[in-house]
Design an enzyme around this catalytic site. Sequence first.
Site, mmCIF file in Angstrom:
data_model
loop_
_atom_site.group_PDB
_atom_site.id
_atom_site.type_symbol
_atom_site.label_atom_id
_atom_site.label_comp_id
_atom_site.label_asym_id
_atom_site.label_seq_id
_atom_site.Cartn_x
_atom_site.Cartn_y
_atom_site.Cartn_z
ATOM 1 C CE LYS A 161 -3.900 1.863 2.639
ATOM 2 N NZ LYS A 161 -4.797 1.649 3.769
ATOM 3 C CB SER A 191 -8.047 3.696 2.706
ATOM 4 O OG SER A 191 -7.267 3.016 3.671
ATOM 5 C CB SER A 202 -8.438 0.552 5.341
ATOM 6 O OG SER A 202 -9.163 1.740 5.238
HETATM 7 N N1 GLN Z 1 -13.156 3.993 6.073
HETATM 8 C C1 GLN Z 1 -12.526 4.348 7.304
HETATM 9 C C2 GLN Z 1 -12.112 5.802 7.284
HETATM 10 O O1 GLN Z 1 -12.348 6.454 6.317
HETATM 11 C C3 GLN Z 1 -11.403 3.423 7.602
HETATM 12 C C4 GLN Z 1 -10.116 3.818 7.022
HETATM 13 C C5 GLN Z 1 -8.988 2.915 7.372
HETATM 14 O O2 GLN Z 1 -9.173 1.820 7.923
HETATM 15 N N2 GLN Z 1 -7.783 3.356 7.039
HETATM 16 O O3 GLN Z 1 -11.571 6.297 8.225
#
Ligand code: GLN
Length: 487
Positions: A79, A154, A178
Amino acid sequence: MNLYELTAHEAHEKLVKKEVSSVELTRAVLDRIGAVEKDVHAYVTLDEAGALAQAAKVDAMIAEGRPIAPLAGVRGGSKGNISTKGLRTTRCSRSLENFIPIYDAHVIEKLRGDGTVFLGKTNLDEFAMGSTTETSYFGASHNPWALECVPGGSSGGSAAAVVSGEALWTLGSDTGGSIRQPASFCGCVGIKPTYGRVSRYGCVAFASSLDQIGPITKDVADAALVLNTICGRDVHDSTSLDVEVPDFTKALVQDVKGLKIGLPKEFFAGMDEDVKTCVMAAVKKYEELGAEIVDISLPHTEYAVTIYYIIAPAEASANLARFDGVRYGYRNQEATSAPEMTAISRTEGFGAEVRRRIMLGTYVLSSGYYDAYYNKAMQVRTLIRRDFEEAYKKVDVILTPTCPVPTFRYTDKMDPLSIYMLDVTTIPVNMAGLPGISVPCGFAKGKPVGVQLIGKVLDEMTILRAAYTFEQATEFHKQFPRLGGEK
Ligand code: GLN
């Protein structure tokens, strides 16, 4: 079978038996990237030359008859928020558009030590804030099963890369879901280890009390292999736990007889009907396989999203304060004073979602509001953790849908609040610091659906075993989307 469709453990076998070389394997994946990347957009930075050079080294080891690690020579992307020495790591933000780290993240260092081949850096929502990859400065990734749909986020680029054959496996990070949510949307396996199992050194800090790195893979066996390499204490991350790391491949046993699986009723409310059908079919399968299904309640679940959007932005606002235009990344050149330079650099360097969270976080931490919001949220967090502790007196693992809905179209444009609400099933796991895995459990009108298994603290072994048993009794993990004109 195409080489890019192999799992890491299958590829390892072929390498050891000399049926294929690491360079051939790497080329096959690079060719695949060439064929489908324009549709999927899983990557932000590619390192073709580096990948081939690394692959050649592994081939030389094999030729010399030296043993190779299980992940040597077979790798995908990591990532784009995990630092790689000398390779552009943007966090998918304009503020770090040209940032080249001078050191490797702990996990990368360990993987390099194993001889793994790095193909590049995958796309993500800016600073890992989002659920669709739409907040990436470099544009969204696409779901390989339905290009008009989001891959989740994400770590959407990491999941899309695995499923499209642009990587054999990848790394993601999970602050509120994410790793698991994109794995569910794209139809692959994603595990968020227990908080502290994996060092976060070199992974850009979003919300430090929640962030965790983990693998996104085609099957459960690969997830166990990656965990074997990346878990363990690291002196550079004081939150990394000094506990024994088991051999996670020992969990790859087909047996759930007598395993007590809890179904928390709060997680099944408001679910898409097709998702419900798939998840309930998974529950039935577990029953057939000999598990005992127990109805449970996690009563404070309804507060999880609310407190996440206090705690995570609060920590993010503190963590992102370092991006001031002085020390890192983007700097506005026209400003006439230092405060003005910092203010404009932040406005221009960060996208709307990141700015929204910094403002929210700064607000809840400011004097007068700290007790009302931040402290209250931390108290509720304890209640959520206690709910799980109570539940684990009765059950061994907890089963839920990974996400209440399957992937959706970009054009369905959801408002930020509706998107935040999708994390209702993943966020409680981060709040309690528990391990959670998403495995494919079916399709909702052609779109993948994942089932989530949540374990006790440091009990990755049990969720891996339960996930493996289910996977081996089903065929979902063997299905790949057809892309690039394939039949
Ligand atoms: N969707 C969540 C957010 O926007 C989780 C993001 C994540 O796990 N990095 O914060």
